[in-house]
Scaffold this motif. Structure first.
Motif, PDB file in Angstrom:
ATOM      1  N   THR A 157       0.789  -1.132  -0.080  1.00 58.73           N
ATOM      2  CA  THR A 157       0.052   0.003   0.022  1.00 58.73           C
ATOM      3  C   THR A 157       0.935   1.257  -0.025  1.00 58.73           C
ATOM      4  N   ARG A 158       1.895   1.142   0.689  1.00 57.90           N
ATOM      5  CA  ARG A 158       2.831   2.411   1.106  1.00 57.90           C
ATOM      6  C   ARG A 158       3.541   2.828  -0.506  1.00 57.90           C
ATOM      7  N   SER A 159       3.988   1.805  -0.949  1.00 59.88           N
ATOM      8  CA  SER A 159       4.830   1.873  -2.353  1.00 59.88           C
ATOM      9  C   SER A 159       3.803   2.270  -3.397  1.00 59.88           C
ATOM     10  N   SER A 160       2.732   1.658  -3.368  1.00 64.77           N
ATOM     11  CA  SER A 160       1.662   1.786  -4.511  1.00 64.77           C
ATOM     12  C   SER A 160       1.239   3.461  -4.271  1.00 64.77           C
ATOM     13  N   MET A 161       0.949   3.727  -3.086  1.00 73.60           N
ATOM     14  CA  MET A 161       0.192   4.998  -2.849  1.00 73.60           C
ATOM     15  C   MET A 161       1.436   6.005  -3.153  1.00 73.60           C
ATOM     16  N   LEU A 162       2.677   5.815  -2.943  1.00 75.36           N
ATOM     17  CA  LEU A 162       3.837   6.861  -3.163  1.00 75.36           C
ATOM     18  C   LEU A 162       3.865   6.923  -4.660  1.00 75.36           C
ATOM     19  N   GLU A 163       3.638   6.007  -5.327  1.00 75.21           N
ATOM     20  CA  GLU A 163       3.747   5.945  -6.911  1.00 75.21           C
ATOM     21  C   GLU A 163       2.466   7.064  -7.381  1.00 75.21           C
ATOM     22  N   VAL A 164       1.436   6.419  -6.970  1.00 74.23           N
ATOM     23  CA  VAL A 164       0.258   7.402  -7.259  1.00 74.23           C
ATOM     24  C   VAL A 164       0.129   8.762  -6.849  1.00 74.23           C
ATOM     25  N   LEU A 165       0.781   9.041  -5.685  1.00 77.61           N
ATOM     26  CA  LEU A 165       1.119  10.539  -5.511  1.00 77.61           C
ATOM     27  C   LEU A 165       1.850  11.296  -6.232  1.00 77.61           C
TER      28      LEU A 165
ATOM     29  N   LYS B 121      -7.922   5.301  -4.388  1.00 73.25           N
ATOM     30  CA  LYS B 121      -8.606   4.268  -5.300  1.00 73.25           C
ATOM     31  C   LYS B 121      -7.661   3.613  -6.078  1.00 73.25           C
ATOM     32  N   ASN B 122      -6.970   4.588  -6.791  1.00 71.60           N
ATOM     33  CA  ASN B 122      -5.916   3.892  -7.686  1.00 71.60           C
ATOM     34  C   ASN B 122      -4.638   2.889  -7.061  1.00 71.60           C
ATOM     35  N   ALA B 123      -4.531   3.574  -6.010  1.00 68.50           N
ATOM     36  CA  ALA B 123      -3.490   2.835  -5.312  1.00 68.50           C
ATOM     37  C   ALA B 123      -3.830   1.318  -4.860  1.00 68.50           C
ATOM     38  N   LEU B 124      -5.354   1.198  -4.638  1.00 70.70           N
ATOM     39  CA  LEU B 124      -5.651   0.288  -4.041  1.00 70.70           C
ATOM     40  C   LEU B 124      -5.835  -1.113  -5.081  1.00 70.70           C
ATOM     41  N   ILE B 125      -5.514  -0.981  -6.364  1.00 72.34           N
ATOM     42  CA  ILE B 125      -5.688  -1.939  -7.335  1.00 72.34           C
ATOM     43  C   ILE B 125      -4.766  -3.004  -7.043  1.00 72.34           C
ATOM     44  N   PRO B 126      -3.253  -2.711  -6.927  1.00 77.10           N
ATOM     45  CA  PRO B 126      -2.579  -3.875  -7.061  1.00 77.10           C
ATOM     46  C   PRO B 126      -2.428  -4.609  -5.672  1.00 77.10           C
TER      47      PRO B 126
ATOM     48  N   TYR C 147      -8.250  -8.747 -14.038  1.00 77.24           N
ATOM     49  CA  TYR C 147      -7.264  -7.668 -13.904  1.00 77.24           C
ATOM     50  C   TYR C 147      -7.153  -7.071 -15.438  1.00 77.24           C
ATOM     51  N   ALA C 148      -7.018  -7.862 -16.304  1.00 74.73           N
ATOM     52  CA  ALA C 148      -7.089  -7.365 -17.809  1.00 74.73           C
ATOM     53  C   ALA C 148      -8.364  -6.775 -18.211  1.00 74.73           C
ATOM     54  N   VAL C 149      -9.505  -7.290 -17.766  1.00 76.59           N
ATOM     55  CA  VAL C 149     -10.793  -6.976 -17.783  1.00 76.59           C
ATOM     56  C   VAL C 149     -11.038  -5.395 -17.401  1.00 76.59           C
ATOM     57  N   ILE C 150     -10.536  -5.268 -16.004  1.00 77.52           N
ATOM     58  CA  ILE C 150     -10.647  -3.816 -15.485  1.00 77.52           C
ATOM     59  C   ILE C 150      -9.628  -2.777 -16.217  1.00 77.52           C
ATOM     60  N   ASP C 151      -8.148  -3.424 -16.588  1.00 80.10           N
ATOM     61  CA  ASP C 151      -7.522  -2.257 -16.818  1.00 80.10           C
ATOM     62  C   ASP C 151      -7.169  -2.649 -18.212  1.00 80.10           C
ATOM     63  N   PRO C 152      -7.314  -1.811 -19.354  1.00 81.69           N
ATOM     64  CA  PRO C 152      -7.044  -2.060 -20.522  1.00 81.69           C
ATOM     65  C   PRO C 152      -5.536  -1.952 -20.969  1.00 81.69           C
ATOM     66  N   ARG C 153      -4.816  -1.210 -19.974  1.00 85.23           N
ATOM     67  CA  ARG C 153      -3.474  -1.163 -20.347  1.00 85.23           C
ATOM     68  C   ARG C 153      -2.595  -2.437 -20.284  1.00 85.23           C
ATOM     69  N   ILE C 154      -3.223  -3.353 -19.358  1.00 89.38           N
ATOM     70  CA  ILE C 154      -2.533  -4.851 -19.477  1.00 89.38           C
ATOM     71  C   ILE C 154      -2.836  -5.482 -20.552  1.00 89.38           C
ATOM     72  N   ARG C 155      -4.513  -5.508 -20.867  1.00 87.92           N
ATOM     73  CA  ARG C 155      -4.779  -5.990 -22.057  1.00 87.92           C
ATOM     74  C   ARG C 155      -4.010  -5.863 -23.360  1.00 87.92           C
TER      75      ARG C 155
ATOM     76  N   THR D 271      -5.174  -6.848  -5.788  1.00 89.22           N
ATOM     77  CA  THR D 271      -4.875  -8.098  -6.588  1.00 89.22           C
ATOM     78  C   THR D 271      -4.108  -9.202  -5.719  1.00 89.22           C
ATOM     79  N   LEU D 272      -3.301  -8.374  -5.053  1.00 88.03           N
ATOM     80  CA  LEU D 272      -2.117  -9.189  -4.062  1.00 88.03           C
ATOM     81  C   LEU D 272      -3.234  -9.830  -3.175  1.00 88.03           C
ATOM     82  N   ALA D 273      -4.024  -9.222  -2.579  1.00 86.78           N
ATOM     83  CA  ALA D 273      -4.941  -9.869  -1.531  1.00 86.78           C
ATOM     84  C   ALA D 273      -5.538 -11.017  -2.101  1.00 86.78           C
ATOM     85  N   GLY D 274      -5.882 -10.861  -3.374  1.00 82.78           N
ATOM     86  CA  GLY D 274      -6.681 -12.148  -3.996  1.00 82.78           C
ATOM     87  C   GLY D 274      -5.793 -13.259  -4.002  1.00 82.78           C
TER      88      GLY D 274
END
Lengths: 297, 306
Positions: free
Chosen positions: B191-199, B224-229, B295-303, B232-235
């Motif tokens: 969460t920390r590193s993901s938040m830092l990236e988004v911020l 909200k954006n930081a939550l995605i990864p 993940y691919a369905v949600i995020d077109p960048r990966i698709r 995913t990891l939680a899943g």
């Protein structure tokens, strides 16, 4: 010529190591703790006051010396067979150090070699190694290790091999990635133009450049390996009794837990925690120091 | 999109095949599988009978064919101890394992996400340092030791919580904490590193330039954006939890899959051990596949990346 080269390489490594120690943030406590642990493991037979595997049933569950009922004979108490806890902890350090370091070494050597092969050779070699790596990475390490241990039976040697087999994939992944970028560097291309064989390039030009990462990973893996060994021993598929492994002591300590014999549970766990914590602190520091690319790991 | 899913599916199938090969080979190359498959204390004649019954006297290729065909039919053998098909046993324990994993996951997210956000927002301040210490401790304390300490404190000294068994919420509390502890640290770090990236991203800069209050920037744009990864990891971690729970379940006598595996080891009940490893591994592969596709369905960048 080869010897001279290695000598300058190691001298360079030593110099940078000394310079780093002087620099800020060096985890002095963690390194000293690891050093102390190594010392204790090395001189276990001199330091331990009693035989760790023989107890007297008449002196079971003695509390540590500072509690009521404790005696100076058992400084940290005795367990369910009347064995001295302090001596078992001291010899347990030997088990953890030996198993931990050898397993990290086995995993590191196998993983680094396969990672270099996979990254440098490419093609089907890469495909095969990476498919196996991905599958084995997907397998939960602990379950996989338990399964292997259940198949081959418990012994210290088997544990080392099992941990090596389970954890080499972590190295292979990271090292392969590094090799892929090293491959495009000028000194490798020049070596190809100069007509070096693939073997020479991998050994002389690629290997020395991924060693830093391998060492950083190895330090971080030490904690993981020690915890896994403890878990396996705790479950009865690790180091076989009556050998004094910390995980095994925790399993034995469960017998006295409900009666409140805290020292059998708290003390071995503290030892595991200190070793793992030190390895993690040192590994984190090395990671930031030597390999900024690994920071995201 | 279709190509991406087909590729992922292919990888998953290869992984499953490799998983079966790995387990098959290890059992056969490290010793005589007949000795593992026969009940402890059986005679040589019994061993020979088993060897013939399972085709262990035939070539490895034939053996592998037999192994896979029985797997596909859902036949994982019978437990020596319980005298019932292993698959039934596994499925009967699965709900308890999932219950424990979900509780541990909830705990790890409730602890991990807020502390991770605070650490990112107050980066390099004392909150961040406290978070680092917490993460380090979380990753360094073996879960079974945390479990044993909990029992010592809350069951033996205070007498508040039952030390083992299942059935009530009180039974769930300590195992969930012991299991979730490690993952809380992992989720906090991510969460920390993901938040830092988004911020540091352009759209957060824009939101700030617009003059939005900082609380809104963090809660609405960054979080909200930081939550995605993290999710995913939680899943994937949920399945990993079912797997690593074996030690925690052993400590608390929690009747899940981990406990089943432990009993399999303790009673030398090899079919149970083999089946739990196979099914757990398959579960990880399948859930990773689902997560990848979602993940691919949600995020077109990966698709469209490949």
């Amino acid at each position: 010529m080869n010897g001279a080269r290695t000598a300058t390489l190691t001298a360079g490594w030593r110099l940078s190591a000394i310079r780093s120690i002087r620099s800020e943030g060096f985890p002095l406590i963690a390194t000293s703790l690891l050093g102390l642990l190594l010392f204790v493991a090395l001189f276990a037979n001199v330091l331990a006051p009693h035989d760790p595997e023989v107890g007297s049933l008449g002196e079971r569950f003695r509390p540590p010396v500072w509690q009521q009922g404790g005696s100076e004979k058992f400084l940290l108490g005795s367990d369910h067979l009347g064995r001295d806890v302090l001596s078992r902890l001291i010899f347990g350090a030997r088990v953890s150090v030996v198993v931990g370091f050898t397993a990290v070494l086995v995993a590191g050597v196998v993983g680094t070699l396969l990672g270099i092969l996979s990254g440098y050779m490419g093609g089907w070699v890469d495909q095969v190694i990476m498919r196996v790596t991905d599958t084995w990475l997907a397998l939960p390490a602990l379950t996989f290790a338990i399964f292997l241990a259940a198949v081959v039976g418990p012994s210290e040697m088997n544990i080392v091999i099992i941990l090596g087999l389970v954890y080499w994939t972590r190295y292979a992944r990271v090292i392969r990635g590094e090799v892929l970028s090293l491959k495009e560097r000028d000194f490798v291309r020049l070596a190809i133009v100069a007509g070096c064989s693939k073997r020479t390039i991998m050994r002389r030009h690629i290997l020395p450049n991924v060693l830093n990462s391998a060492i950083v990973l190895g330090t971080l893996m030490l904690g993981v390996v020690v915890v896994t060994e403890a878990a396996l021993s705790f479950l009865g598929v690790g180091v076989p009794p009556p050998k004094p492994a910390w995980g095994l002591m925790l399993a034995d300590g469960k017998k006295g837990l409900m009666a409140g014999y805290w020292w059998l549970t708290v003390l071995p766990g503290c030892c595991i925690m200190l070793m793992v914590l030190s390895a993690n602190l040192l590994g984190d520091w090395l990671r930031v120091k030597f390999d900024p690319q690994l920071r995201q790991l | 999109m279709k190509r991406y899913i087909a590729q992922r599916l292919g990888y998953a199938l290869i992984s499953l095949a490799l998983l079966s090969v790995t387990i098959f080979l290890f059992v056969r190359l490290t010793g005589d599988p007949a000795v593992l498959l026969v009940e402890p204390g059986a005679s040589q004649a019994d061993i020979d009978a088993i060897r013939h019954q399972f085709g262990l006297d035939r070539s490895l290729w034939v053996q592998y064919g037999l192994f896979v065909s029985s797997l596909v039919r859902g036949d994982l053998g019978n437990s020596f101890y319980y005298r019932t098909p292993v698959l039934e046993l596994y499925l009967s324990r699965l709900p308890q394992s999932l219950l424990l994993a979900v509780a541990a996951m909830a705990f790890s997210l409730v602890i991990g996400i807020p502390t991770g956000i605070i650490a990112a927002v107050r980066v390099n301040r004392w909150w961040d340092s406290a978070g680092k210490v917490f993460a380090l401790l979380g990753l360094s304390l073996p879960s079974f030791w945390v479990g044993l300490l909990l029992i010592l404190f809350f069951s033996v000294y205070l007498g508040w919580l039952p030390s083992s068994g299942s059935g009530t919420a009180a039974h769930l509390l300590m195992p969930a904490f012991a299991l979730g502890w490690y993952f809380a640290a992992a989720h906090m770090r991510l969460t920390r590193s993901s938040m830092l990236e988004v911020l540091g991203s352009e759209y957060v800069k824009l939101a700030r330039l617009k003059g939005l209050p900082e609380a809104l920037v963090i809660s609405k744009h960054a979080f909200k954006n930081a939550l995605i990864p993290v999710l995913t990891l939680a899943g994937i971690n949920l399945v990993i939890m079912v797997n690593v729970a074996v030690v925690v379940e052993t400590v608390f006598a929690w009747p899940g899959i981990g406990r089943l595996m432990y009993e399999g080891i303790a009673f030398r009940d090899f079919p149970v051990v083999q089946a739990t490893v196979l099914l757990n591994g398959a579960m990880v592969v399948i859930v990773s596949l689902i997560v990848d596709v979602l993940y691919a369905v949600i995020d077109p960048r990966i698709r469209f990346a490949r």
